[in-house]
Design an enzyme around this catalytic site. Structure first.
Site, PDB file in Angstrom:
ATOM      1  NE  ARG A  58      -4.289  -1.557   1.726  1.00 11.64           N
ATOM      2  CZ  ARG A  58      -5.231  -1.167   0.872  1.00 11.64           C
ATOM      3  NH1 ARG A  58      -5.186   0.040   0.328  1.00 11.64           N
ATOM      4  NH2 ARG A  58      -6.216  -1.974   0.571  1.00 11.64           N
ATOM      5  NE  ARG A 103      -5.926  -4.401  -2.067  1.00  9.02           N
ATOM      6  CZ  ARG A 103      -7.202  -4.328  -1.739  1.00  9.02           C
ATOM      7  NH1 ARG A 103      -8.129  -4.268  -2.661  1.00  9.02           N
ATOM      8  NH2 ARG A 103      -7.570  -4.332  -0.481  1.00  9.02           N
ATOM      9  CG  ASP A 129      -1.747 -13.105   2.995  1.00  3.12           C
ATOM     10  OD1 ASP A 129      -1.298 -11.990   3.300  1.00  3.12           O
ATOM     11  OD2 ASP A 129      -2.228 -13.893   3.837  1.00  3.12           O
ATOM     12  CE1 TYR A 143      -3.688 -13.372  10.904  1.00  2.00           C
ATOM     13  CE2 TYR A 143      -1.720 -14.669  10.516  1.00  2.00           C
ATOM     14  CZ  TYR A 143      -2.329 -13.449  10.730  1.00  2.00           C
ATOM     15  OH  TYR A 143      -1.569 -12.309  10.767  1.00  2.00           O
TER      16      TYR A 143
HETATM   17  O1  1CP Z   1      -5.630  -5.262   0.876  1.00  2.00           O
HETATM   18  C1  1CP Z   1      -4.400  -5.296   0.927  1.00  2.00           C
HETATM   19  O2  1CP Z   1      -3.708  -4.826   0.013  1.00  2.00           O
HETATM   20  C2  1CP Z   1      -3.913  -5.944   2.197  1.00  2.00           C
HETATM   21  C3  1CP Z   1      -2.524  -5.817   2.624  1.00  2.00           C
HETATM   22  C4  1CP Z   1      -1.770  -7.126   2.425  1.00  2.00           C
HETATM   23  C5  1CP Z   1      -0.686  -7.321   1.568  1.00  2.00           C
HETATM   24  C6  1CP Z   1      -0.028  -6.308   0.660  1.00  2.00           C
HETATM   25  C7  1CP Z   1      -2.059  -8.383   3.048  1.00  2.00           C
HETATM   26  C8  1CP Z   1      -3.142  -8.694   3.997  1.00  2.00           C
HETATM   27  N1  1CP Z   1      -1.136  -9.314   2.590  1.00  2.00           N
HETATM   28  C9  1CP Z   1      -0.293  -8.703   1.698  1.00  2.00           C
HETATM   29  C10 1CP Z   1       0.800  -9.337   0.936  1.00  2.00           C
HETATM   30  C11 1CP Z   1       1.728 -10.213   1.656  1.00  2.00           C
HETATM   31  N2  1CP Z   1       1.466 -10.914   2.798  1.00  2.00           N
HETATM   32  C12 1CP Z   1       3.042 -10.495   1.238  1.00  2.00           C
HETATM   33  C13 1CP Z   1       3.567  -9.986  -0.086  1.00  2.00           C
HETATM   34  C14 1CP Z   1       4.922  -9.995  -0.463  1.00  2.00           C
HETATM   35  C15 1CP Z   1       5.767  -8.864   0.075  1.00  2.00           C
HETATM   36  O3  1CP Z   1       6.331  -9.008   1.165  1.00  2.00           O
HETATM   37  O4  1CP Z   1       5.942  -7.865  -0.674  1.00  2.00           O
HETATM   38  C16 1CP Z   1       3.593 -11.346   2.204  1.00  2.00           C
HETATM   39  C17 1CP Z   1       4.997 -11.908   2.254  1.00  2.00           C
HETATM   40  C18 1CP Z   1       2.589 -11.599   3.165  1.00  2.00           C
HETATM   41  C19 1CP Z   1       2.758 -12.512   4.296  1.00  2.00           C
HETATM   42  C20 1CP Z   1       1.854 -12.348   5.460  1.00  2.00           C
HETATM   43  N3  1CP Z   1       0.492 -12.244   5.505  1.00  2.00           N
HETATM   44  C21 1CP Z   1       2.303 -12.410   6.788  1.00  2.00           C
HETATM   45  C22 1CP Z   1       3.733 -12.602   7.178  1.00  2.00           C
HETATM   46  C23 1CP Z   1       4.465 -11.312   7.043  1.00  2.00           C
HETATM   47  C24 1CP Z   1       4.181 -10.316   8.129  1.00  2.00           C
HETATM   48  O5  1CP Z   1       3.794  -9.207   7.785  1.00  2.00           O
HETATM   49  O6  1CP Z   1       4.416 -10.655   9.299  1.00  2.00           O
HETATM   50  C25 1CP Z   1       1.209 -12.282   7.636  1.00  2.00           C
HETATM   51  C26 1CP Z   1       1.200 -12.278   9.145  1.00  2.00           C
HETATM   52  C27 1CP Z   1       0.073 -12.191   6.803  1.00  2.00           C
HETATM   53  C28 1CP Z   1      -1.328 -12.030   7.239  1.00  2.00           C
HETATM   54  C29 1CP Z   1      -1.855 -10.748   6.741  1.00  2.00           C
HETATM   55  N4  1CP Z   1      -2.277 -10.565   5.459  1.00  2.00           N
HETATM   56  C30 1CP Z   1      -2.663  -9.258   5.279  1.00  2.00           C
HETATM   57  C31 1CP Z   1      -2.446  -8.583   6.508  1.00  2.00           C
HETATM   58  C32 1CP Z   1      -2.744  -7.141   6.751  1.00  2.00           C
HETATM   59  C33 1CP Z   1      -1.922  -9.518   7.412  1.00  2.00           C
HETATM   60  C34 1CP Z   1      -1.504  -9.260   8.857  1.00  2.00           C
HETATM   61  C35 1CP Z   1      -2.679  -9.281   9.771  1.00  2.00           C
HETATM   62  C36 1CP Z   1      -2.279  -9.335  11.244  1.00  2.00           C
HETATM   63  O7  1CP Z   1      -1.825  -8.297  11.776  1.00  2.00           O
HETATM   64  O8  1CP Z   1      -2.427 -10.410  11.853  1.00  2.00           O
END
Ligand code: 1CP
Length: 327
Positions: free
Chosen positions: A9, A18, A54, A130
């Protein structure tokens, strides 16, 4: 160097996309996924791409019914709370169930040429949290209670997740990913003895299964200051840590035989370039001459980050890296 969440974002182009597509549309359409993955590499000049996806994506074909909700994250309609729930989960064959991921990997590798792609998956504890909580959590109460009071259900769930994570990562490497990272973001919520008993055996099994692929295996978690030695004993090639532990202290604790990745506080980058220069130079200085080090932030790029400051950070690290050439 590369950044966790380097696609996201903080990029005006991502925000614009998006408006048209939801998160899962982007993750499941190979041509959009290739574009979103490659954009930060081309705009920032980082040294690696990370697959845009994700940690929840490979759970969909198991029958986990989730949505990614704006400013919340994954929300699951049918949380896993009993043995019956675990037994109802399907197995995953990536080539059959996640072809869009593998098509995207092929497309990314072709577009990026010599720049490596990092494939990834969630760690089983983080995925389980999760699935059991039904979404993001503060205290992981249902998760910990399952661990302690229903160890047979916990073991069945973690065993199923070991399979999904291992096969998903193996398929990404076979499709062309040059390294893998396991995001076990929330293991820092566990006491060391709980990590050792309820998580470590499963992580060690995953790293064992990935070893024959002969690509670097990165293991990352947040708030893991009390877990570093245990995480290393799981068998990764690279340990990723957040900003709460100085890398140089981590190096002293884990010895010279594993690479380190991290760990500038991502909040720094939201405070402007002047807030970034000194700490980055100090971090690189502390790792100068280190046997094996990858620059990254201590967690993902935050949405309010200025893309220009991030680009300036990339240039700074590359400049300083050349100057220190032993880096
Ligand atoms: O609507 C959107 O655009 C949502 C934001 C978003 C994005 C850009 C989410 C929702 N996921 C992602 C992509 C993503 N998720 C990547 C992309 C590759 C990069 O790094 O550029 C990766 C590696 C992840 C992995 C992910 N998803 C993790 C591990 C990394 C971390 O941040 O610790 C976790 C915990 C998630 C769950 C998740 N998905 C999205 C969110 C906002 C979350 C975290 C929620 C929470 O706080 O528990």
């Amino acid at each position: 160097m590369w950044f966790m969440r380097q696609a996201g974002r903080y990029q005006p182009t991502y925000r614009a996309l998006r408006q048209q597509y939801n998160f899962m549309d982007l993750a499941t359409d190979p041509s959009l996924c290739v574009d979103v993955t490659c954009r930060p590499v081309e705009d920032l000049g980082v040294d690696a791409a990370i697959l845009f996806s994700d940690i929840m994506v490979p759970l969909a074909p198991m029958g986990v019914n989730f949505t990614i909700q704006e400013s919340i994250g994954p929300v699951i309609a049918n949380p896993i709370r009993s043995m019956r729930d675990v037994l109802a989960l399907g197995s995953v064959t990536p080539e059959r169930d996640l072809p869009y991921v593998l098509d995207a990997v092929h497309g990314i590798v072709e577009r990026l040429g010599p720049i490596p792609l990092i494939g990834f998956a969630g760690g089983p504890f983080t995925l389980a949290s999760y699935m059991i909580e039904g979404g993001p959590s503060k205290n992981y109460l249902y998760t910990k209670r399952m661990m302690w009071t229903a160890p047979d259900v916990w073991a069945a769930l973690m065993t199923a997740l070991v399979d999904v994570v291992s096969t998903h990562l193996t398929a990404q490497v076979k499709a062309g990913a040059g390294a893998v990272q396991i995001f076990d973001s929330w293991i820092g919520s566990l006491a060391p003895e709980d990590y050792e008993q309820w998580v470590l055996p499963y992580m060690a099994e995953i790293f064992r299964r990935l070893a024959p692929l002969a690509v670097p295996r990165i293991y990352f978690g947040v708030g893991t200051g009390s877990l570093l030695e245990l995480m290393v004993s799981a068998g990764p090639d690279v340990l990723g840590i957040d900003w709460r532990v100085p890398l140089i202290d981590a190096r002293r604790r884990i010895g010279p035989h594993i690479a380190l990745q991290g760990n500038l506080d991502p909040a720094r980058v939201t405070a402007g370039y002047d807030a970034v220069v000194g700490p980055t130079q100090a971090l690189l200085g502390s790792m100068r001459g280190d046997p094996s080090y990858i620059f990254n932030l201590g967690h993902g790029v935050l949405p309010m980050t200025d893309a220009l400051v991030l680009k300036q950070l990339v240039d700074l690290v590359h400049r300083e890296g050349k100057r220190g050439d032993a880096l």
